[in-house]
Design an enzyme around this catalytic site. Structure first.
Site, PDB file in Angstrom:
ATOM      1  N   TRP A 101      -8.189  52.035  15.908  1.00  0.00           N
ATOM      2  CA  TRP A 101      -6.956  51.305  15.275  1.00  0.00           C
ATOM      3  C   TRP A 101      -7.439  50.497  13.883  1.00  0.00           C
ATOM      4  O   TRP A 101      -6.627  50.323  13.008  1.00  0.00           O
ATOM      5  CB  TRP A 101      -6.501  50.208  16.306  1.00  0.00           C
ATOM      6  CG  TRP A 101      -5.638  51.127  17.179  1.00  0.00           C
ATOM      7  CD1 TRP A 101      -5.798  51.072  18.635  1.00  0.00           C
ATOM      8  CD2 TRP A 101      -4.276  51.658  16.841  1.00  0.00           C
ATOM      9  NE1 TRP A 101      -4.461  51.892  19.037  1.00  0.00           N
ATOM     10  CE2 TRP A 101      -3.808  52.143  18.107  1.00  0.00           C
ATOM     11  CE3 TRP A 101      -3.587  52.010  15.812  1.00  0.00           C
ATOM     12  CZ2 TRP A 101      -2.761  53.184  18.352  1.00  0.00           C
ATOM     13  CZ3 TRP A 101      -2.448  52.769  15.698  1.00  0.00           C
ATOM     14  CH2 TRP A 101      -1.757  53.419  17.114  1.00  0.00           C
ATOM     15  N   ASP A 168      -5.604  42.133  14.793  1.00  0.00           N
ATOM     16  CA  ASP A 168      -4.701  42.837  15.515  1.00  0.00           C
ATOM     17  C   ASP A 168      -4.989  42.864  17.031  1.00  0.00           C
ATOM     18  O   ASP A 168      -5.957  43.385  17.789  1.00  0.00           O
ATOM     19  CB  ASP A 168      -4.826  44.421  15.074  1.00  0.00           C
ATOM     20  CG  ASP A 168      -4.247  45.275  15.915  1.00  0.00           C
ATOM     21  OD1 ASP A 168      -3.292  44.925  16.858  1.00  0.00           O
ATOM     22  OD2 ASP A 168      -4.089  46.400  15.680  1.00  0.00           O
ATOM     23  N   LYS A 192       2.196  46.146  25.472  1.00  0.00           N
ATOM     24  CA  LYS A 192       0.929  46.250  26.698  1.00  0.00           C
ATOM     25  C   LYS A 192       0.993  44.990  27.371  1.00  0.00           C
ATOM     26  O   LYS A 192       1.150  45.265  28.419  1.00  0.00           O
ATOM     27  CB  LYS A 192      -0.241  46.263  25.580  1.00  0.00           C
ATOM     28  CG  LYS A 192      -0.435  47.641  25.027  1.00  0.00           C
ATOM     29  CD  LYS A 192      -0.877  47.757  23.550  1.00  0.00           C
ATOM     30  CE  LYS A 192      -0.881  49.178  23.100  1.00  0.00           C
ATOM     31  NZ  LYS A 192      -1.248  49.383  21.602  1.00  0.00           N
TER      32      LYS A 192
HETATM   33  C1  LIG Z   1      -1.086  49.861  20.400  1.00  0.00           C
HETATM   34  C2  LIG Z   1      -1.886  49.470  19.266  1.00  0.00           C
HETATM   35  C3  LIG Z   1      -1.180  49.678  18.126  1.00  0.00           C
HETATM   36  C4  LIG Z   1       0.067  50.350  17.739  1.00  0.00           C
HETATM   37  O1  LIG Z   1       1.085  49.618  18.001  1.00  0.00           O
HETATM   38  P1  LIG Z   1       2.549  50.249  17.578  1.00  0.00           P
HETATM   39  O2  LIG Z   1       3.512  49.148  18.174  1.00  0.00           O
HETATM   40  O3  LIG Z   1       2.697  51.528  18.329  1.00  0.00           O
HETATM   41  O4  LIG Z   1       2.681  50.135  16.231  1.00  0.00           O
HETATM   42  C5  LIG Z   1      -2.157  49.033  17.020  1.00  0.00           C
HETATM   43  N1  LIG Z   1      -3.157  48.428  17.231  1.00  0.00           N
HETATM   44  C6  LIG Z   1      -3.688  48.423  18.472  1.00  0.00           C
HETATM   45  C7  LIG Z   1      -5.147  47.266  18.705  1.00  0.00           C
HETATM   46  C8  LIG Z   1      -3.010  48.671  19.383  1.00  0.00           C
HETATM   47  O5  LIG Z   1      -3.508  48.681  20.684  1.00  0.00           O
END
Ligand SMILES: *Cc1c(COP(=O)(O)O)cnc(C)c1O
Length: 355
Positions: A101, A168, A192
């Site tokens: 990511w 993030d 999540k």
């Molecule tokens: C799930 C995730 C994403 C992507 O999220 P979206 O809502 O699909 O854009 C980005 N970064 C991390 C760390 C994630 O766990």
């Protein structure tokens, strides 16, 4: 019957939350209609929205120096929104690449900023004393928990010269404590630990709201949302409501500190089992193991499909690792009860006995 979902996202939602939503689906709070049908500018919705934000602020200890924004577009849109909202003065942004990511975040940011990676090599990501910072960087971005790699930073990096830290936290928000004051921006998509997909939460230090680039689309502009209590346009009303219920549930569990202990315990149980077995392998260094995404592979990978099929028959879903990495992954966020982890371990024991 509700079975165990080990998906990295969309992930499990606590059963009491779904039950409450079910009981309020036709009529919310004696208001004559469901929460989804109320105007987002009417008192009913605003009250619910305000309470959800207040609860999140209590859970994470977010003070009024920060705006909490309820947005859409997922973490993927934030990969672009972050540089667009922060680089009016300096175009340079520091990043560290630790896995899937953060790599994606870097590639998107390159379209809007001058990305400079601080760690010269992969070995340096755990040695911040070797990092090369850019003078006057607009911000530093990292991914505390790499959802796909099952890898988590064992510390919060601290850049020099008050360079704001952007994180993030899509997969780790509310799963463990973080001192919000260490961050300039925290963002997380919802599917999540927060609630259903469709909502993205951004926590931004208000003093950073002045650095958006000219010409930024209004729909990505943090300031426009901050000035309108996130009601700049129609928000994802149901996702907001359901997330509010999840926040309430988490508060009833004793808050983030309590759930962190439980998450640590759950993941430790699973790692201990994997480390003791000859059949399953995890190669992440112990200090960097994620407490919410446990990756593992089978020593004999020809058994993968059989493992997944039998797991499913035993009510253990979505254990397949990410398509780019292969292997297995058990995501065990806040809503995964310890019994789910126990059921997985029992199945893994049984499978290795018969294989
Ligand atoms: C799930 C995730 C994403 C992507 O999220 P979206 O809502 O699909 O854009 C980005 N970064 C991390 C760390 C994630 O766990």
């Amino acid at each position: 019957m509700r079975e165990y979902n080990f998906s990295a996202g969309p992930a499990m939602i606590p059963t009491p939350v779904l039950e409450q939503a079910q009981s309020e689906l036709l009529e919310w709070n004696k208001s004559g209609m469901s929460i989804m049908e109320h105007s987002h500018r009417a008192r009913h919705f605003m009250e619910m929205a305000h309470n959800a934000e207040a609860c999140l602020r209590r859970l994470m200890g977010i003070d009024n120096n920060y705006a909490v924004l309820f947005l859409q577009g997922g973490a993927r849109l934030q990969f672009a929104s972050v540089p667009m909202n922060l680089t009016a003065q300096s175009k340079v942004a520091n990043y560290v690449d630790t896995g899937y990511w953060s790599h994606k975040a870097i590639n998107e940011a390159k379209r809007f900023a001058q990305v400079v990676q601080v760690a010269p090599t992969n070995e340096d990501v755990l040695h911040p004393e070797r990092w090369q910072w850019s003078d006057g960087a607009a911000y530093f971005h990292y991914t505390p928990n790499e959802t796909i790699d099952g890898w988590a930073y064992p510390f919060i990096p601290t850049p020099p010269d008050d360079i704001p830290v952007v994180a993030d936290m899509s997969s780790c928000i509310l799963s463990r404590t973080f001192d919000v004051n260490s961050f300039g921006v925290i963002y997380a998509s919802a599917q999540k630990n927060i609630g259903p997909a469709g909502l993205t939460i951004v926590i931004v230090r208000r003093s950073l709201l002045q650095y958006a680039v000219e010409g930024i689309p209004r729909g990505m502009h943090y300031q426009s949302y901050a000035q309108n209590q996130s009601l700049f346009n129609t928000p994802p009303t149901f996702a907001w409501y359901l997330s509010g219920l999840v926040f309430q549930w988490l508060e009833e569990q004793g808050g983030v500190e309590s759930i962190e202990k439980i998450n640590y315990h759950k993941s430790q149980k699973l790692y201990d089992f994997i480390d003791r077995s000859d059949m399953y392998v995890n190669t992440v260094p112990v200090s960097c193991r994620s407490i919410v995404n446990v990756v593992f592979s089978l020593a004999d990978e020809t058994l993968n499909e059989k493992f997944l099929q039998q797991a499913k028959e035993n009510g253990l879903h979505y254990l397949r690792g990410h398509r780019d990495l292969g292997g297995m992954r058990a995501s065990i966020y806040n809503a995964m009860p310890e019994e789910g982890v126990d059921a997985l371990i029992s199945f893994m024991i049984e499978f290795s006995r018969l294989a």
